[in-house]
Design a protein around this motif. Structure first.
Motif, PDB file in Angstrom:
ATOM      1  N   ARG A 109      28.083  98.205 103.902  1.00 54.28           N
ATOM      2  CA  ARG A 109      29.210  98.939 103.318  1.00 54.28           C
ATOM      3  C   ARG A 109      28.695 100.263 102.793  1.00 54.28           C
ATOM      4  O   ARG A 109      27.778 100.312 101.979  1.00 54.28           O
ATOM      5  CB  ARG A 109      29.855  98.141 102.180  1.00 54.28           C
ATOM      6  CG  ARG A 109      30.970  98.914 101.457  1.00 54.28           C
ATOM      7  CD  ARG A 109      31.636  98.108 100.361  1.00 54.28           C
ATOM      8  NE  ARG A 109      32.591  97.174 100.936  1.00 54.28           N
ATOM      9  CZ  ARG A 109      32.422  95.860 100.998  1.00 54.28           C
ATOM     10  NH1 ARG A 109      31.305  95.316 100.508  1.00 54.28           N
ATOM     11  NH2 ARG A 109      33.327  95.075 101.528  1.00 54.28           N
ATOM     12  N   LEU A 137      42.043  93.669 106.169  1.00 58.81           N
ATOM     13  CA  LEU A 137      43.195  93.235 105.396  1.00 58.81           C
ATOM     14  C   LEU A 137      44.438  93.010 106.254  1.00 58.81           C
ATOM     15  O   LEU A 137      45.269  92.162 105.929  1.00 58.81           O
ATOM     16  CB  LEU A 137      43.509  94.268 104.306  1.00 58.81           C
ATOM     17  CG  LEU A 137      42.399  94.539 103.293  1.00 58.81           C
ATOM     18  CD1 LEU A 137      42.845  95.627 102.318  1.00 58.81           C
ATOM     19  CD2 LEU A 137      42.017  93.277 102.549  1.00 58.81           C
ATOM     20  N   ASN A 141      36.225  99.399 104.747  1.00 58.09           N
ATOM     21  CA  ASN A 141      36.453 100.440 103.750  1.00 58.09           C
ATOM     22  C   ASN A 141      35.244 101.359 103.597  1.00 58.09           C
ATOM     23  O   ASN A 141      35.123 102.088 102.612  1.00 58.09           O
ATOM     24  CB  ASN A 141      36.860  99.846 102.397  1.00 58.09           C
ATOM     25  CG  ASN A 141      35.843  98.863 101.839  1.00 58.09           C
ATOM     26  OD1 ASN A 141      34.865  98.522 102.501  1.00 58.09           O
ATOM     27  ND2 ASN A 141      36.077  98.395 100.624  1.00 58.09           N
ATOM     28  N   ALA A 187      31.852  96.883 106.792  1.00 62.67           N
ATOM     29  CA  ALA A 187      33.057  96.837 105.964  1.00 62.67           C
ATOM     30  C   ALA A 187      34.013  97.951 106.389  1.00 62.67           C
ATOM     31  O   ALA A 187      33.617  99.110 106.519  1.00 62.67           O
ATOM     32  CB  ALA A 187      32.694  96.973 104.492  1.00 62.67           C
ATOM     33  N   SER A 246      37.607  88.665 106.311  1.00 58.70           N
ATOM     34  CA  SER A 246      38.559  89.196 105.345  1.00 58.70           C
ATOM     35  C   SER A 246      38.245  88.642 103.960  1.00 58.70           C
ATOM     36  O   SER A 246      37.617  87.590 103.842  1.00 58.70           O
ATOM     37  CB  SER A 246      39.997  88.838 105.742  1.00 58.70           C
ATOM     38  OG  SER A 246      40.191  87.439 105.696  1.00 58.70           O
ATOM     39  N   PRO A 247      38.695  89.332 102.903  1.00 61.32           N
ATOM     40  CA  PRO A 247      38.446  88.832 101.549  1.00 61.32           C
ATOM     41  C   PRO A 247      39.480  87.810 101.106  1.00 61.32           C
ATOM     42  O   PRO A 247      39.377  87.264 100.014  1.00 61.32           O
ATOM     43  CB  PRO A 247      38.540  90.102 100.697  1.00 61.32           C
ATOM     44  CG  PRO A 247      39.500  90.974 101.444  1.00 61.32           C
ATOM     45  CD  PRO A 247      39.277  90.678 102.899  1.00 61.32           C
ATOM     46  N   HIS A 248      40.492  87.558 101.960  1.00 59.80           N
ATOM     47  CA  HIS A 248      41.607  86.710 101.607  1.00 59.80           C
ATOM     48  C   HIS A 248      41.981  85.827 102.793  1.00 59.80           C
ATOM     49  O   HIS A 248      41.479  86.007 103.901  1.00 59.80           O
ATOM     50  CB  HIS A 248      42.806  87.558 101.187  1.00 59.80           C
ATOM     51  CG  HIS A 248      43.345  88.415 102.305  1.00 59.80           C
ATOM     52  ND1 HIS A 248      42.528  89.103 103.197  1.00 59.80           N
ATOM     53  CD2 HIS A 248      44.612  88.684 102.690  1.00 59.80           C
ATOM     54  CE1 HIS A 248      43.280  89.763 104.068  1.00 59.80           C
ATOM     55  NE2 HIS A 248      44.545  89.516 103.786  1.00 59.80           N
ATOM     56  N   GLY A 251      34.346  93.723 108.562  1.00 62.29           N
ATOM     57  CA  GLY A 251      34.647  93.020 107.327  1.00 62.29           C
ATOM     58  C   GLY A 251      35.658  93.767 106.487  1.00 62.29           C
ATOM     59  O   GLY A 251      36.038  94.904 106.806  1.00 62.29           O
ATOM     60  N   THR A 252      36.103  93.155 105.415  1.00 66.48           N
ATOM     61  CA  THR A 252      37.147  93.702 104.553  1.00 66.48           C
ATOM     62  C   THR A 252      38.370  94.072 105.396  1.00 66.48           C
ATOM     63  O   THR A 252      38.992  95.124 105.204  1.00 66.48           O
ATOM     64  CB  THR A 252      36.641  94.913 103.736  1.00 66.48           C
ATOM     65  OG1 THR A 252      35.317  94.655 103.262  1.00 66.48           O
ATOM     66  CG2 THR A 252      37.512  95.161 102.515  1.00 66.48           C
TER      67      THR A 252
END
Length: 209
Positions: A17, A71, A44, A42, A89-91, A68-69
């Protein structure tokens, strides 16, 4: 390389990241040479899609490069077009998991509570990212193993070189590690030789179980 196999063999998913500039491929090369065969960029990060494309081209036969990350499904689509072969994903999002099933790409969603973990598993998660792994720590993961003995766990968030082995002993398949290992500012100030030494120490710690 098949992503889930690469993560299992490496016992770690490396999260990149930030901005790495011209050193991006050199950093990834050191990671791969030290036994880390799964790398996540990532979304972002600055120019994340460009970073994914560069790594996917440079390491297509040697490592699994993912995004990654992630959304949204739209982000997932762009990441795959850039060359990502897995998504993190973080969720837990059923739409992202359905997208992964549709296109045949592993999705690793983030979850924390038992309900989230079960929902992710039931919707086809390739692994479940226990996020954040800290401050609950290895003991929380050990307790989750009881009811979820068949769910492959990837704790992420707060993983360090020092605590990673404890999570593996608690039942994790692998760990996700980011800035505690791959830190663009530290690499810029300390150099790639020190970075390789850190990677080697981390690899040794994961394998001395």
């Amino acid at each position: 390389m098949e992503p889930i196999q690469a993560i299992r063999e490496s016992r770690a998913l490396i999260i990149m990241r930030g901005e790495f500039g011209d050193r991006l491929e050199d950093i990834a090369r050191i990671l791969v040479e030290e036994g880390f065969l799964a790398i996540e960029v990532a979304m972002n990060s600055p120019r994340a899609l460009e970073q994914i494309a560069r790594l996917a081209l440079a390491f297509k036969d040697r490592a699994a490069i993912g995004a990654g990350t992630v959304l949204l499904v739209e982000e997932a689509q762009r990441a795959l077009e850039a060359g990502a072969c897995f998504l993190v994903s973080p969720h837990t999002d059923e739409a992202l998991l359905a997208f992964g099933r549709k296109v045949g790409i592993p999705v690793i969603p983030g979850a924390f509570t038992p309900s989230e973990i079960w929902r992710a598993h039931q919707n086809g998660a390739a692994m479940v990212k226990i996020f954040p792994a800290m401050p609950s720590g290895p003991e929380y993961l050990r307790n989750l193993r009881g009811p979820f003995s068949d769910v492959p766990f990837l704790p992420t968030g707060g993983i360090t070189v020092e605590n990673a082995a404890a999570f593996l002993r608690a039942g994790a398949i692998a760990v996700g590690i980011g800035s505690a290992l791959v830190n663009s500012q530290a690499i810029a100030s300390e150099g790639l030789v020190r970075f390789r030494e850190a990677c080697r120490r981390f690899s040794r710690a994961l394998r001395e179980l």
